[in-house]
Design an enzyme around this catalytic site. Structure first.
Site, PDB file in Angstrom:
ATOM      1  N   GLU A  34       0.853  -1.193   0.000  1.00 32.18           N
ATOM      2  CA  GLU A  34       0.000   0.000   0.000  1.00 32.18           C
ATOM      3  C   GLU A  34       0.888   1.243   0.000  1.00 32.18           C
ATOM      4  OE1 GLU A  34      -3.255   1.032  -0.317  1.00 32.18           O
ATOM      5  OE2 GLU A  34      -2.329   2.989  -0.041  1.00 32.18           O
ATOM      6  N   ILE A 183     -20.891  12.625  -5.907  1.00 27.97           N
ATOM      7  CA  ILE A 183     -20.142  13.404  -4.911  1.00 27.97           C
ATOM      8  C   ILE A 183     -20.656  14.840  -4.861  1.00 27.97           C
ATOM      9  CG2 ILE A 183     -17.851  14.233  -4.203  1.00 27.97           C
ATOM     10  CD1 ILE A 183     -16.621  11.798  -5.519  1.00 27.97           C
ATOM     11  N   GLU A 202     -23.904  21.418 -13.700  1.00 30.11           N
ATOM     12  CA  GLU A 202     -23.979  20.061 -14.251  1.00 30.11           C
ATOM     13  C   GLU A 202     -24.021  20.133 -15.781  1.00 30.11           C
ATOM     14  OE1 GLU A 202     -23.754  16.809 -13.506  1.00 30.11           O
ATOM     15  OE2 GLU A 202     -24.416  16.348 -15.532  1.00 30.11           O
ATOM     16  N   ASP A 310     -12.241  -0.603  -8.336  1.00 28.06           N
ATOM     17  CA  ASP A 310     -12.455   0.472  -9.317  1.00 28.06           C
ATOM     18  C   ASP A 310     -11.614   0.269 -10.574  1.00 28.06           C
ATOM     19  OD1 ASP A 310     -14.127   1.631  -7.465  1.00 28.06           O
ATOM     20  OD2 ASP A 310     -13.000   3.498  -7.251  1.00 28.06           O
ATOM     21  N   HIS A 442     -44.721  -3.490  11.775  1.00 26.39           N
ATOM     22  CA  HIS A 442     -45.382  -2.190  11.763  1.00 26.39           C
ATOM     23  C   HIS A 442     -45.078  -1.450  13.054  1.00 26.39           C
ATOM     24  CE1 HIS A 442     -48.412   0.816  10.881  1.00 26.39           C
ATOM     25  NE2 HIS A 442     -48.880   0.659  12.117  1.00 26.39           N
TER      26      HIS A 442
HETATM   27  P1  FAD Z   1      -9.255   2.392  -3.473  1.00 29.60           P
HETATM   28  O1  FAD Z   1     -10.137   2.500  -2.306  1.00 29.60           O
HETATM   29  O2  FAD Z   1      -9.001   3.612  -4.283  1.00 29.60           O
HETATM   30  O3  FAD Z   1      -7.879   1.788  -2.947  1.00 29.60           O
HETATM   31  C1  FAD Z   1      -6.781   1.621  -3.776  1.00 29.60           C
HETATM   32  C2  FAD Z   1      -5.538   1.657  -2.935  1.00 29.60           C
HETATM   33  O4  FAD Z   1      -4.426   1.302  -3.744  1.00 29.60           O
HETATM   34  C3  FAD Z   1      -5.231   3.050  -2.385  1.00 29.60           C
HETATM   35  O5  FAD Z   1      -5.068   2.977  -0.981  1.00 29.60           O
HETATM   36  C4  FAD Z   1      -3.927   3.449  -3.076  1.00 29.60           C
HETATM   37  O6  FAD Z   1      -3.072   4.221  -2.246  1.00 29.60           O
HETATM   38  C5  FAD Z   1      -3.311   2.098  -3.389  1.00 29.60           C
HETATM   39  N1  FAD Z   1      -2.382   2.085  -4.526  1.00 29.60           N
HETATM   40  C6  FAD Z   1      -2.588   2.600  -5.779  1.00 29.60           C
HETATM   41  N2  FAD Z   1      -1.512   2.376  -6.554  1.00 29.60           N
HETATM   42  C7  FAD Z   1      -0.613   1.699  -5.796  1.00 29.60           C
HETATM   43  C8  FAD Z   1       0.680   1.174  -6.042  1.00 29.60           C
HETATM   44  N3  FAD Z   1       1.276   1.277  -7.241  1.00 29.60           N
HETATM   45  N4  FAD Z   1       1.322   0.568  -5.028  1.00 29.60           N
HETATM   46  C9  FAD Z   1       0.743   0.436  -3.814  1.00 29.60           C
HETATM   47  N5  FAD Z   1      -0.487   0.897  -3.527  1.00 29.60           N
HETATM   48  C10 FAD Z   1      -1.159   1.516  -4.509  1.00 29.60           C
HETATM   49  N6  FAD Z   1     -18.500   3.957  -2.684  1.00 29.60           N
HETATM   50  C11 FAD Z   1     -19.524   3.360  -2.061  1.00 29.60           C
HETATM   51  O7  FAD Z   1     -19.800   2.184  -2.330  1.00 29.60           O
HETATM   52  N7  FAD Z   1     -20.291   4.031  -1.139  1.00 29.60           N
HETATM   53  C12 FAD Z   1     -20.046   5.319  -0.807  1.00 29.60           C
HETATM   54  O8  FAD Z   1     -20.748   5.905   0.029  1.00 29.60           O
HETATM   55  C13 FAD Z   1     -18.963   5.986  -1.450  1.00 29.60           C
HETATM   56  N8  FAD Z   1     -18.685   7.273  -1.165  1.00 29.60           N
HETATM   57  C14 FAD Z   1     -17.608   7.870  -1.765  1.00 29.60           C
HETATM   58  C15 FAD Z   1     -17.331   9.192  -1.461  1.00 29.60           C
HETATM   59  C16 FAD Z   1     -16.262   9.832  -2.040  1.00 29.60           C
HETATM   60  C17 FAD Z   1     -15.964  11.271  -1.695  1.00 29.60           C
HETATM   61  C18 FAD Z   1     -15.423   9.121  -2.951  1.00 29.60           C
HETATM   62  C19 FAD Z   1     -14.227   9.797  -3.571  1.00 29.60           C
HETATM   63  C20 FAD Z   1     -15.695   7.814  -3.290  1.00 29.60           C
HETATM   64  C21 FAD Z   1     -16.793   7.169  -2.696  1.00 29.60           C
HETATM   65  N9  FAD Z   1     -17.125   5.855  -3.000  1.00 29.60           N
HETATM   66  C22 FAD Z   1     -18.189   5.249  -2.396  1.00 29.60           C
HETATM   67  C23 FAD Z   1     -16.331   5.062  -3.968  1.00 29.60           C
HETATM   68  C24 FAD Z   1     -15.351   4.134  -3.218  1.00 29.60           C
HETATM   69  O9  FAD Z   1     -14.518   4.924  -2.400  1.00 29.60           O
HETATM   70  C25 FAD Z   1     -14.535   3.340  -4.217  1.00 29.60           C
HETATM   71  O10 FAD Z   1     -15.393   2.640  -5.097  1.00 29.60           O
HETATM   72  C26 FAD Z   1     -13.644   2.344  -3.494  1.00 29.60           C
HETATM   73  O11 FAD Z   1     -12.775   2.979  -2.594  1.00 29.60           O
HETATM   74  C27 FAD Z   1     -12.826   1.525  -4.498  1.00 29.60           C
HETATM   75  O12 FAD Z   1     -12.072   0.577  -3.807  1.00 29.60           O
HETATM   76  P2  FAD Z   1     -10.698   0.027  -4.387  1.00 29.60           P
HETATM   77  O13 FAD Z   1     -10.157  -0.877  -3.330  1.00 29.60           O
HETATM   78  O14 FAD Z   1     -10.894  -0.477  -5.749  1.00 29.60           O
HETATM   79  O15 FAD Z   1      -9.752   1.318  -4.530  1.00 29.60           O
HETATM   80  P1  NAI Z   2     -20.212  10.965 -11.123  1.00 29.49           P
HETATM   81  O1  NAI Z   2     -19.891  10.253 -12.360  1.00 29.49           O
HETATM   82  O2  NAI Z   2     -21.181  10.386 -10.161  1.00 29.49           O
HETATM   83  O3  NAI Z   2     -20.726  12.431 -11.452  1.00 29.49           O
HETATM   84  C1  NAI Z   2     -19.992  13.331 -12.212  1.00 29.49           C
HETATM   85  C2  NAI Z   2     -20.960  14.360 -12.750  1.00 29.49           C
HETATM   86  O4  NAI Z   2     -20.213  15.417 -13.336  1.00 29.49           O
HETATM   87  C3  NAI Z   2     -21.895  13.830 -13.823  1.00 29.49           C
HETATM   88  O5  NAI Z   2     -23.198  14.227 -13.506  1.00 29.49           O
HETATM   89  C4  NAI Z   2     -21.380  14.470 -15.097  1.00 29.49           C
HETATM   90  O6  NAI Z   2     -22.389  14.691 -16.049  1.00 29.49           O
HETATM   91  C5  NAI Z   2     -20.816  15.777 -14.562  1.00 29.49           C
HETATM   92  N1  NAI Z   2     -19.764  16.377 -15.377  1.00 29.49           N
HETATM   93  C6  NAI Z   2     -18.748  15.775 -16.031  1.00 29.49           C
HETATM   94  N2  NAI Z   2     -17.946  16.689 -16.629  1.00 29.49           N
HETATM   95  C7  NAI Z   2     -18.466  17.903 -16.320  1.00 29.49           C
HETATM   96  C8  NAI Z   2     -18.102  19.244 -16.613  1.00 29.49           C
HETATM   97  N3  NAI Z   2     -17.010  19.512 -17.331  1.00 29.49           N
HETATM   98  N4  NAI Z   2     -18.870  20.249 -16.133  1.00 29.49           N
HETATM   99  C9  NAI Z   2     -19.976  19.987 -15.375  1.00 29.49           C
HETATM  100  N5  NAI Z   2     -20.368  18.740 -15.072  1.00 29.49           N
HETATM  101  C10 NAI Z   2     -19.622  17.710 -15.515  1.00 29.49           C
HETATM  102  O7  NAI Z   2     -18.782  11.234 -10.417  1.00 29.49           O
HETATM  103  P2  NAI Z   2     -18.421  11.735  -8.966  1.00 29.49           P
HETATM  104  O8  NAI Z   2     -19.545  12.453  -8.348  1.00 29.49           O
HETATM  105  O9  NAI Z   2     -17.120  12.429  -9.111  1.00 29.49           O
HETATM  106  O10 NAI Z   2     -18.187  10.378  -8.193  1.00 29.49           O
HETATM  107  C11 NAI Z   2     -17.257   9.412  -8.699  1.00 29.49           C
HETATM  108  C12 NAI Z   2     -17.711   8.027  -8.371  1.00 29.49           C
HETATM  109  O11 NAI Z   2     -17.492   7.741  -6.984  1.00 29.49           O
HETATM  110  C13 NAI Z   2     -19.209   7.793  -8.578  1.00 29.49           C
HETATM  111  O12 NAI Z   2     -19.510   7.529  -9.919  1.00 29.49           O
HETATM  112  C14 NAI Z   2     -19.443   6.605  -7.702  1.00 29.49           C
HETATM  113  O13 NAI Z   2     -19.061   5.445  -8.391  1.00 29.49           O
HETATM  114  C15 NAI Z   2     -18.479   6.835  -6.537  1.00 29.49           C
HETATM  115  N6  NAI Z   2     -19.202   7.440  -5.402  1.00 29.49           N
HETATM  116  C16 NAI Z   2     -20.177   6.712  -4.787  1.00 29.49           C
HETATM  117  C17 NAI Z   2     -20.888   7.233  -3.736  1.00 29.49           C
HETATM  118  C18 NAI Z   2     -21.949   6.411  -3.114  1.00 29.49           C
HETATM  119  O14 NAI Z   2     -21.988   5.218  -3.371  1.00 29.49           O
HETATM  120  N7  NAI Z   2     -22.818   6.982  -2.289  1.00 29.49           N
HETATM  121  C19 NAI Z   2     -20.643   8.580  -3.219  1.00 29.49           C
HETATM  122  C20 NAI Z   2     -19.592   9.267  -3.941  1.00 29.49           C
HETATM  123  C21 NAI Z   2     -18.905   8.693  -4.971  1.00 29.49           C
END
Ligand code: FAD
Ligand code: NAI
Length: 470
Positions: A34, A183, A202, A310, A442
């Site tokens: 990591e 987000i 948007e 991801d 309920h």
């Molecule tokens: P990550 O969580 O991105 O983990 C990847 C890890 O790999 C990182 O720790 C990174 O440092 C490490 N890494 C990368 N390259 C290397 C390398 N070369 N060597 C060693 N380590 C490395 N998803 C939900 O389901 N519910 C939510 O409510 C939600 N809310 C979110 C809110 C925000 C603001 C954001 C940004 C995302 C949110 N997501 C949510 C999306 C969720 O965070 C991701 O889908 C999830 O973290 C992906 O998991 P992952 O393990 O694939 O990658």
């Molecule tokens: P998103 O794909 O959900 O939304 C991005 C938005 O930006 C879209 O509506 C798109 O049309 C718009 N957009 C793109 N280019 C633009 C521009 N130039 N100007 C104005 N609008 C533009 O991506 P977001 O919100 O960044 O989240 C990334 C991912 O993280 C999500 O797709 C989701 O997979 C994950 N996530 C999940 C959450 C959850 O499960 N509750 C919470 C937050 C993130």
């Protein structure tokens, strides 16, 4: 018992660390690499910190409505530094927990950046110099990073990515959010509830593109009610700093305009992260969108290298990555497992919350598949009334012939919890009749699911539906 396999997992997010723990449970010898933080994006700068701060915003909002119940509250004051500290405490407990779990499972953790040398060798740049690891199998779980658009380079000062937005030094007076997706709306609503003026830009014709439009209508109404400006078909072109403020240039349907604000957040999506990983040395390449393609067993085209989370494709959700991690671990340990899920739930922590699982009406229309729909409004739910949260509904979509539940879409109170029942129904191939015949306690919110399933057959008890012939 067969010899344990040596497995290197790159990335300790919800995909990688879950995979590592399951591998250890299955008797394999595991090393996790990591580069930044155990728990990945999700625990450190994503799911967990955002939901903690959203909970704080909701609490302030609820306090503001307590008067309706005869509870007068005064002197509510937000100390943003304390909020950020409280959030950091939750993150610390969870990431510490992941470290503890990895240790208890005897998973070796190497902190540093991993690069593939060939299909069995990984070199890690650690603070003490390079370290070479050799494995029978490699699981790549490097996640994703936020997309940057021209003119809005993340400096986490004037322009926040989601990471900056989750660690504010002060509360913005006017926050301009670029992107009305997951987000943008979750954090935009949170900042509004904390007291900022919020404008969301948007690019498409509506918020949350791709989500059920009936649900999104409720969210868009709620944005308006909360005083959040949503400008659709709007593109941010760039910004200038003038007198300590940011003047954002935007292109709208009606021409170019300027918006003055003191904070910008750019949340226009995330892209898979594989830069500098040396994929080519192992005979791998990403696709046009940057994803590493895998088969149903999470194998890349190199048989002993797996990709999860991801990096392995949409949807970019933590629970989807964890599921893929469990499958990859099982396959490596010799089990006959495959990614054969029927649906991945999606939850959005807006106000009200939104959640969905399975197919949408738009997808079914495109497939020319016949379906029936039943919906039930929370305005008719006693439990929702007692919570003072009556916006929204549950919609159940069932096959017109077999009655099998194909999709469930909800917007309203606690639907991010309610959706679990719908996911189970779809996984178990339940029918709308199965859902409607299940006794729901309920007064609870899940009764709305039962009633929506009854509504599929025109038989919901607590709303009037025109009688149909039987
Ligand atoms: P990550 O969580 O991105 O983990 C990847 C890890 O790999 C990182 O720790 C990174 O440092 C490490 N890494 C990368 N390259 C290397 C390398 N070369 N060597 C060693 N380590 C490395 N998803 C939900 O389901 N519910 C939510 O409510 C939600 N809310 C979110 C809110 C925000 C603001 C954001 C940004 C995302 C949110 N997501 C949510 C999306 C969720 O965070 C991701 O889908 C999830 O973290 C992906 O998991 P992952 O393990 O694939 O990658
Ligand atoms: P998103 O794909 O959900 O939304 C991005 C938005 O930006 C879209 O509506 C798109 O049309 C718009 N957009 C793109 N280019 C633009 C521009 N130039 N100007 C104005 N609008 C533009 O991506 P977001 O919100 O960044 O989240 C990334 C991912 O993280 C999500 O797709 C989701 O997979 C994950 N996530 C999940 C959450 C959850 O499960 N509750 C919470 C937050 C993130």
């Amino acid at each position: 018992m067969s010899q344990p396999r040596k497995v290197i997992v790159i990335g300790a997010g919800p995909a990688g660390y879950v995979c590592a723990i399951r591998l250890a449970q299955l008797g394999q010898q595991v090393t996790v690499v990591e580069k930044e933080f155990l728990g990945g994006t999700c625990l450190n700068v994503g799911c967990i910190p955002s939901k903690a701060m959203i909970a704080a915003g909701s609490l302030i909002d609820r306090i503001g409505h307590a008067g309706a119940m005869g509870i007068e509250v005064s002197g509510v004051k937000l100390e943003i530094e304390k909020l950020v500290q409280w959030k950091a405490g939750i993150v610390g407990k969870l990431t510490g927990g992941v470290g503890g779990l990895l240790k208890n499972h005897k998973v070796e953790v190497v902190m540093g950046t991993a690069t593939l040398q060939d299909r069995n060798t990984v070199v890690v740049a650690t603070k003490d110099g390079p370290k070479t690891l050799r494995g029978d199998d490699i699981v790549i779980a490097t996640g994703s990073v936020p997309i940057e658009i021209p003119g809005f380079k993340f400096d986490e000062d004037h322009v926040w990515s989601s990471t900056g937005a989750l660690a504010p030094k002060r509360l913005p007076k006017h926050l301009v959010v670029i992107g009305g997706g997951y987000i943008g709306l979750e954090l935009g609503m949170m900042y509004r509830k904390l007291g900022s003026e919020v404008t969301v830009l948007e690019a498409t014709a509506g918020a949350l593109p791709g989500q059920d439009r009936d649900c999104v209508k409720v969210i868009e109404r709620s944005l308006k009610k909360h005083g959040i400006k949503l400008l659709t078909e709007t593109f941010a072109q760039g910004f200038e700093r003038v007198d300590g403020q940011s003047v954002v240039r935007i292109k709208t349907k009606t021409g170019e305009q300027k918006i003055t604000c003191d904070q910008i957040a750019s949340t226009v999506g995330r892209r898979p992260y594989s830069s500098g990983l040396g994929l080519e040395k192992a005979g791998l390449a990403v696709d046009a969108k940057g994803f590493l393609n895998v088969d149903k067993q999470m194998r890349t085209k190199v048989a002993n290298i797996y990709a999860i989370g991801d990096l392995a494709g949409q949807p970019m959700l933590a629970h989807k990555g964890s599921k893929e991690g469990l499958i990859a671990a099982g396959v490596i340990a010799g089990k006959n497992e495959a990614y054969d899920v029927r649906c991945v739930p999606a939850v959005i922590f807006t106000a009200p919350e939104m959640a969905s699982v399975g197919l949408s009406e738009a997808e079914l229309d495109a497939q020319k598949r016949a379906y029936k729909v039943g919906s039930f409004p929370f305005a008719a739910s006693g439990r929702a009334m007692s919570l003072m949260e009556t916006e929204g509904f549950v919609k159940v979509i069932a096959d017109a012939v077999t009655d099998e539940v194909l999709g469930v879409h909800m917007v309203g109170p606690e639907v991010t919890e309610l959706i679990a029942e719908a996911a189970l129904a779809i996984e178990m191939c339940a029918t709308a009749e199965d859902l409607s015949r299940t006794i729901h306690a309920h007064p609870t919110l899940p009764e709305a699911m039962m009633e929506a399933a009854e509504a599929v057959h025109g038989m919901a008890v607590h709303i009037f539906q025109k009688p149909t012939a039987h």
